[in-house]
Design a protein around this motif. Structure first.
Motif, mmCIF file in Angstrom:
data_model
loop_
_atom_site.group_PDB
_atom_site.id
_atom_site.type_symbol
_atom_site.label_atom_id
_atom_site.label_comp_id
_atom_site.label_asym_id
_atom_site.label_seq_id
_atom_site.Cartn_x
_atom_site.Cartn_y
_atom_site.Cartn_z
ATOM 1 N N ASN A 1 49.142 11.212 -18.793
ATOM 2 C CA ASN A 1 47.840 11.183 -19.665
ATOM 3 C C ASN A 1 48.162 12.402 -20.582
ATOM 4 O O ASN A 1 47.773 12.318 -21.652
ATOM 5 C CB ASN A 1 46.593 11.110 -18.884
ATOM 6 N N GLY A 2 48.584 13.666 -19.907
ATOM 7 C CA GLY A 2 49.001 14.549 -20.811
ATOM 8 C C GLY A 2 49.747 14.388 -21.920
ATOM 9 O O GLY A 2 49.537 14.758 -22.977
ATOM 10 N N PHE A 3 50.903 13.642 -21.411
ATOM 11 C CA PHE A 3 52.015 13.231 -22.475
ATOM 12 C C PHE A 3 51.426 12.668 -23.420
ATOM 13 O O PHE A 3 51.763 12.649 -24.660
ATOM 14 C CB PHE A 3 53.102 12.789 -21.591
ATOM 15 N N MET A 4 50.817 11.496 -23.022
ATOM 16 C CA MET A 4 50.237 10.449 -24.010
ATOM 17 C C MET A 4 49.298 11.398 -25.016
ATOM 18 O O MET A 4 49.195 10.970 -26.049
ATOM 19 C CB MET A 4 49.414 9.366 -23.270
ATOM 20 N N LEU A 5 48.406 12.240 -24.435
ATOM 21 C CA LEU A 5 47.659 12.987 -25.508
ATOM 22 C C LEU A 5 48.419 13.613 -26.416
ATOM 23 O O LEU A 5 47.929 14.019 -27.598
ATOM 24 C CB LEU A 5 46.701 13.998 -24.586
ATOM 25 N N GLY A 6 49.560 14.156 -25.822
ATOM 26 C CA GLY A 6 50.524 15.099 -26.932
ATOM 27 C C GLY A 6 50.952 13.940 -28.161
ATOM 28 O O GLY A 6 51.051 14.375 -29.204
ATOM 29 N N PHE A 7 51.204 12.943 -27.572
ATOM 30 C CA PHE A 7 51.620 11.729 -28.525
ATOM 31 C C PHE A 7 50.823 11.392 -29.585
ATOM 32 O O PHE A 7 50.952 11.306 -30.747
ATOM 33 C CB PHE A 7 52.336 10.587 -27.855
ATOM 34 N N TYR A 8 49.517 11.177 -28.946
ATOM 35 C CA TYR A 8 48.142 10.844 -29.875
ATOM 36 C C TYR A 8 47.873 12.041 -30.728
ATOM 37 O O TYR A 8 47.576 11.884 -31.739
ATOM 38 C CB TYR A 8 47.008 10.533 -28.967
ATOM 39 N N GLN A 9 48.169 13.229 -30.270
ATOM 40 C CA GLN A 9 47.502 14.379 -31.197
ATOM 41 C C GLN A 9 48.597 14.417 -32.592
ATOM 42 O O GLN A 9 48.315 14.836 -33.730
ATOM 43 C CB GLN A 9 47.424 15.780 -30.452
ATOM 44 N N GLU A 10 49.868 14.130 -32.194
ATOM 45 C CA GLU A 10 50.979 14.105 -32.986
ATOM 46 C C GLU A 10 50.697 13.032 -34.137
ATOM 47 O O GLU A 10 50.942 13.153 -35.594
ATOM 48 C CB GLU A 10 52.217 14.088 -32.462
ATOM 49 N N ALA A 11 50.335 11.998 -33.335
ATOM 50 C CA ALA A 11 49.882 10.670 -34.581
ATOM 51 C C ALA A 11 48.863 11.015 -35.247
ATOM 52 O O ALA A 11 48.870 10.831 -36.658
ATOM 53 C CB ALA A 11 49.709 9.459 -33.468
ATOM 54 N N GLN A 12 47.850 11.816 -34.591
ATOM 55 C CA GLN A 12 46.393 12.156 -35.601
ATOM 56 C C GLN A 12 47.084 13.273 -36.695
ATOM 57 O O GLN A 12 46.623 13.226 -37.764
ATOM 58 C CB GLN A 12 45.792 13.068 -34.599
ATOM 59 N N ARG A 13 47.992 14.046 -36.306
ATOM 60 C CA ARG A 13 48.519 15.060 -37.422
ATOM 61 C C ARG A 13 49.075 14.178 -38.599
ATOM 62 O O ARG A 13 48.844 14.444 -39.550
ATOM 63 C CB ARG A 13 49.248 15.889 -36.731
ATOM 64 N N LEU A 14 50.054 13.314 -38.135
ATOM 65 C CA LEU A 14 50.896 12.677 -39.019
ATOM 66 C C LEU A 14 50.129 11.898 -39.864
ATOM 67 O O LEU A 14 50.216 11.708 -41.190
ATOM 68 C CB LEU A 14 51.879 11.781 -38.489
ATOM 69 N N ILE A 15 49.111 11.026 -39.355
ATOM 70 C CA ILE A 15 48.223 10.200 -39.929
ATOM 71 C C ILE A 15 47.205 11.019 -40.954
ATOM 72 O O ILE A 15 47.189 10.447 -42.165
ATOM 73 C CB ILE A 15 47.420 9.415 -39.165
ATOM 74 N N SER A 16 46.786 12.037 -40.720
ATOM 75 C CA SER A 16 45.804 12.878 -41.646
ATOM 76 C C SER A 16 46.649 13.388 -42.650
ATOM 77 O O SER A 16 46.351 13.319 -43.795
ATOM 78 C CB SER A 16 45.448 13.999 -40.684
ATOM 79 N N GLU A 17 48.090 13.556 -42.696
ATOM 80 C CA GLU A 17 48.892 14.334 -43.577
ATOM 81 C C GLU A 17 49.197 12.954 -44.660
ATOM 82 O O GLU A 17 49.102 12.933 -45.773
ATOM 83 C CB GLU A 17 50.216 14.676 -42.985
ATOM 84 N N ILE A 18 49.320 11.616 -43.950
ATOM 85 C CA ILE A 18 49.631 10.658 -44.879
ATOM 86 C C ILE A 18 48.424 10.146 -45.837
ATOM 87 O O ILE A 18 48.633 9.827 -46.961
ATOM 88 C CB ILE A 18 50.138 9.487 -43.909
ATOM 89 N N ILE A 19 47.191 10.347 -45.052
ATOM 90 C CA ILE A 19 45.937 9.988 -45.932
ATOM 91 C C ILE A 19 45.695 11.066 -47.019
ATOM 92 O O ILE A 19 45.327 10.667 -48.135
ATOM 93 C CB ILE A 19 44.736 10.209 -44.791
ATOM 94 N N VAL A 20 46.134 12.213 -46.752
ATOM 95 C CA VAL A 20 45.969 13.278 -47.950
ATOM 96 C C VAL A 20 46.918 12.843 -49.127
ATOM 97 O O VAL A 20 46.692 12.905 -50.340
ATOM 98 C CB VAL A 20 46.115 14.835 -47.399
#
Length: 249
Positions: free
Chosen positions: A221-240
């Motif tokens: 779950n910790g590894f998956m959380l890391g992937f999801y947080q990176e996805a969150q960062r990328l998506i936020s930058e894409i939206i900007v």
């Protein structure tokens, strides 16, 4: 207009003014070429405006898609954090010296640990941009690079999600064989009551195999959380970057 120029040429030839005729003919050719170039330029301008409009519409759809994905992703992140918290609380009590009755919320915490937070984003617009070749033609270079990065990252995320799900099923199977499932709140609610056997899930806390498989579950779950947080960062930058198109003419 064409008739007017033809009359001038015929008059110059009739008056035997050949040199002036050549100069005039050359000028007429230059005017025609200039006219063609202007027409081509206008056509190119119109085509570029059309392409720019199409790109703006595509990016608007892409932004909406990623915004919805981000909203869903944030729910998945909260879920994983809750699962990890429950798992870590259980791990704080595992061991041969655990005294029954110490962890009153044992069943509620155990009930959360087999749950999986698998994010399933919509990528219709993104896939359309890739398959149509529009990605390489995007005018926003930074957005283009972010989408390329996203495509590579998402492939890795899918691979990890498959492994995460597979190991999650193994953990679920362990609980099905070893836990008192009817004592877990969700199952107890569905089955309208707890077990009638003299058994307790607290016995799992003294089981080294349970400790191992639970620790693995928390780690995954910790590894998956890391992937999801990176996805969150990328998506936020894409939206900007998508938002830069909103003020474009």
């Amino acid at each position: 207009m064409i008739r007017f120029f033809r009359n001038i040429r015929q008059r110059l030839l009739a008056e035997n003014k050949f040199t002036r005729y050549l100069v005039y003919a050359l000028g007429e050719i230059i005017l025609v070429v200039i006219g063609i170039l202007i027409a081509l330029q206008i056509n190119n301008w119109n085509e570029n405006r059309k392409l720019a409009k199409q790109e703006k519409e595509t990016i608007a759809s892409l932004k909406l898609e990623f915004e919805k994905n981000l909203e869903q992703l944030e729910g998945n992140i909260q879920g994983i954090q809750a699962f990890m918290s429950a798992g870590n609380t259980l791990l704080e009590h595992t061991g041969p010296d655990y005294e029954f009755g110490t962890l009153q919320e044992m069943d509620s915490l155990l009930d959360m640990t087999p749950r999986m937070s698998v994010w399933d984003p919509s990528l219709y617009t993104m896939e359309n941009i890739k398959s149509s070749g529009k990605l390489s033609n995007l005018s926003n270079e930074e957005l283009k690079l972010l989408l390329i990065e996203w495509d590579s990252f998402y492939g890795n995320l899918l691979d990890w999600s498959d492994f995460y799900t597979e190991r999650g099923i193994s953990y679920f199977d362990f609980l099905a064989a070893n836990a008192v499932n009817r004592n877990m709140p969700l199952i107890a609610f569905s089955t309208k009551g707890t077990t009638g056997f003299n058994r307790s899930n607290e016995a799992l806390l003294r089981n080294p195999l349970f400790e191992n498989i639970l620790a693995e579950r928390v780690s995954h779950n910790g590894f998956m959380l890391g992937f999801y947080q990176e996805a969150q960062r990328l998506i936020s930058e894409i939206i900007v970057q998508c938002e830069t198109y909103e003020d474009a003419p």
